[in-house]
Design an enzyme around this catalytic site. Structure first.
Site, PDB file in Angstrom:
ATOM      1  CG  ASN A 152     -26.276  -0.954 -53.302  1.00 59.96           C
ATOM      2  OD1 ASN A 152     -25.782  -0.057 -52.623  1.00 59.96           O
ATOM      3  ND2 ASN A 152     -25.818  -2.176 -53.293  1.00 59.96           N
ATOM      4  CE  LYS A 175     -19.776  11.713 -52.807  1.00 55.96           C
ATOM      5  NZ  LYS A 175     -20.630  11.250 -53.917  1.00 55.96           N
ATOM      6  N   GLY A 228     -18.593   1.031 -51.661  1.00 51.67           N
ATOM      7  CA  GLY A 228     -18.593   1.376 -53.079  1.00 51.67           C
ATOM      8  C   GLY A 228     -17.833   0.328 -53.877  1.00 51.67           C
ATOM      9  N   GLY A 229     -17.423   0.715 -55.056  1.00 49.95           N
ATOM     10  CA  GLY A 229     -16.756  -0.211 -55.966  1.00 49.95           C
ATOM     11  C   GLY A 229     -15.258  -0.295 -55.690  1.00 49.95           C
ATOM     12  CD  GLU A 250     -17.798  -3.190 -45.150  1.00 52.89           C
ATOM     13  OE1 GLU A 250     -18.006  -4.252 -45.751  1.00 52.89           O
ATOM     14  OE2 GLU A 250     -17.333  -3.148 -44.005  1.00 52.89           O
ATOM     15  CB  CYS A 284     -22.112  -5.520 -51.971  1.00 56.61           C
ATOM     16  SG  CYS A 284     -22.955  -5.568 -50.393  1.00 56.61           S
ATOM     17  CD  GLU A 381     -19.745  -5.881 -57.519  1.00 58.51           C
ATOM     18  OE1 GLU A 381     -19.067  -4.867 -57.761  1.00 58.51           O
ATOM     19  OE2 GLU A 381     -20.289  -6.087 -56.427  1.00 58.51           O
TER      20      GLU A 381
END
Ligand code: NAD
Length: 490
Positions: A152, A175, A228-229, A250, A284, A381
């Site tokens: 994002n 990465k 990330g998720g 995060e 996020c 989410e």
């Protein structure tokens, strides 16, 4: 089609296997570049290069002031390149160009701030309970850091991680997301131009399970920092635990915007709208739950609908467009699935609630009312332009609803009563609480999540500590070695 290569140990290379994959523009649905599809052997090369640069050569012996100077040079070039990097990200993730340029003009500030900290982050001389011993601490780089980023805001998110890690003297393997790798490979060019020694900053591209996983498992890696998720966060935390690597995670959120009747409602309407619909909700800290006190519920929803009903969807490069496509097809399908689930659970859709026909991955801005706190749409989410409106009757109920998800990333409180603002902000379980504002992030303020929203904090001066380890040194300066200093059985 543009063809990208990776930067490993100061050299531009393809994946060892020779494979690559295509990256697609979510607005046109067309592939525009090929990206190396790295695997375990590439991960190994990159980590070994980073480890060599950490332990020998110019970076290992460079002063902290020298590291700061290199970071400043990088930030200068990044500032010049902000607009062209923004266009690359928009091609990959479909976010609005105006929004992306703003983020990329801000990204250099993270590097300037960390550059300033590089030679000011010192250890200390310690008082001790024994005579004849001088004790002090050194702050040493933790080691090779692997940074894993989402799609994002690739370069803004990377900036928080890379800037502090390098200021601390670590070396880095980045990465990026498989959906937005191109801008990170362009960033590697900027590292080259700034004159960083080979191996200090490496980029490997590819898929999480193919190259991300081996990077996290690599024994020469000391720390992993992921944005990330939740599922990825759990996987990385488990992998890192096997050999006690440090992790910063995060992760996602289900952040509430809580509006009381004594707030400036015009400001609240604007911020609630931009808090959920900016970046098509793919943020996020999207304010995806709107908590409204009963007495203002209906009027507030009316005002909100009036302000967002005619948002313009379209080409993210067009400056008059307000909502771009969502980035990936799986994400698009997930959003539509959650919208249908909300309808089935009995929430009332008062805006949008469907995709826009055509090639681009557009979901119409969507608002649900009559949402109950335990519904899936109020708990999961969405990472899309979907707002759930929930009523409350008083502060206690608002707090219970606000804290009633497994997440805790951000929260907004809208009120004219500062005593209430302080009471609420102290009791909300979230890493950041905004009062009469929403969604502002700074390189100077710690950012991170409570509960399932993550572990650790990025940004702010403290962040450098998470890339350092403390060594205690004791030096005997007594004429006679005190027995307690000797390493003998007493
Ligand atoms: P994701 O978790 O699918 O992917 C993130 C990164 O992890 C990608 O680079 C991916 O390739 C990599 N990855 C996946 N599996 C891996 C594995 N097994 N080992 C190593 N790496 C692996 O997330 P996404 O879909 O790219 O981004 C969306 C998520 O990111 C949302 O949940 C969002 O809330 C979160 N996010 C959080 C913040 C924050 O600062 N808290 C900011 C932006 C996005």
């Amino acid at each position: 089609m543009q063809r990208y290569q990776m930067l490993i140990d100061g050299k531009w290379v393809d994946a060892i296997s020779g494979s690559s994959f295509e990256t697609t523009n979510p607005y046109t649905g067309k592939a525009w570049a090929t990206i190396p599809r790295a695997g375990e052997a590439d991960a190994d090369l990159a980590v070994r290069a980073a480890h060599r640069a950490l332990t020998s050569g110019p970076w290992a012996t460079m002063s902290a002031t020298g590291r700061g100077a290199l970071l400043r040079k990088l930030a200068d070039i990044l500032t010049e390149e902000a607009a062209s990097l923004a266009e690359i990200d928009v091609r990959d993730n479909g976010k609005l160009l105006v929004e992306t340029i703003g983020a990329l003009r801000y990204a250099p500030q993270f590097y300037y701030f960390a550059a300033g900290l590089a030679d000011k982050s010192d250890g200390s001389v310690l008082p001790l309970d024994r005579p004849g011993i001088f004790a002090y601490t050194r702050k040493e780089p933790i080691g090779v850091v692997v940074g894993i980023t989402p799609w994002n805001s690739p370069l803004l998110i990377a900036a928080s991680k890379i800037s502090m890690a390098l200021a601390a003297g670590c070396t880095f393997v980045l990465k990026p997301s498989e959906h937005t790798s191109a801008s990170s490979l362009e960033l590697a060019r900027i590292f080259e131009r700034a004159g960083f020694p080979p191996g200090v900053f490496n980029v490997v591209t590819g898929f999480g399970n193919e190259v991300g996983d081996p990077l996290v498992r690599h024994p020469l890696v000391a720390k992993v920092t992921l944005t990330g998720g939740e599922i990825t966060g759990r996987r990385i935390n488990e992998l890192a635990a096997a050999d006690f690597k440090s992790v910063d995670l995060e992760l996602g959120g289900k952040s509430p915007n809580i509006v009381f009747p004594d707030a400036n409602l015009a400001d609240a309407v604007n911020s609630v709208a931009s808090g959920i619909f900016s970046a098509s909700g793919q943020s996020c800290i999207a304010g995806s739950r709107l908590l409204l006190e009963d007495s203002i519920h209906d009027a507030f929803v009316e005002r909100l609908l009036a302000s967002v009903r005619n948002l313009k969807l379209g080409d993210p490069l067009d400056p008059t467009v307000q909502i771009g496509p969502v980035t990936t097809r799986p994400q698009y399908e997930r959003i539509l699935g959650l919208i249908n689930g909300a309808k089935a659970e009995g929430a009332t859709c008062v805006l949008g609630g469907e995709a826009l026909p055509g090639d681009g991955l557009f979901v119409k801005p969507t608002i649900f009312i009559d949402v109950r706190p335990n519904m899936q749409i109020a708990q999961e989410e969405v990472f899309g332009p979907v707002l759930s409106v929930i009523r409350f009757k008083d502060e206690e109920e608002a707090l219970a609803i606000a804290n009633g998800t497994r997440y805790g990333l951000g929260a907004g409180v809208w009120t004219g009563d500062m005593a209430r603002a302080f009471r609420m902000s102290a009791r909300i379980q979230a890493g950041t609480v905004w009062i009469n504002m929403y969604r502002t992030i700074s390189f100077m303020t710690p950012f991170g999540g409570y509960k399932h929203s993550g572990i650790g904090r990025e940004n702010g001066a403290e962040a450098i500590r998470s890339f350092q380890q403390t060594k205690t040194i004791m030096l005997n300066h007594a004429a006679v070695i005190p027995t307690s200093v000797n390493n003998r059985l007493e």
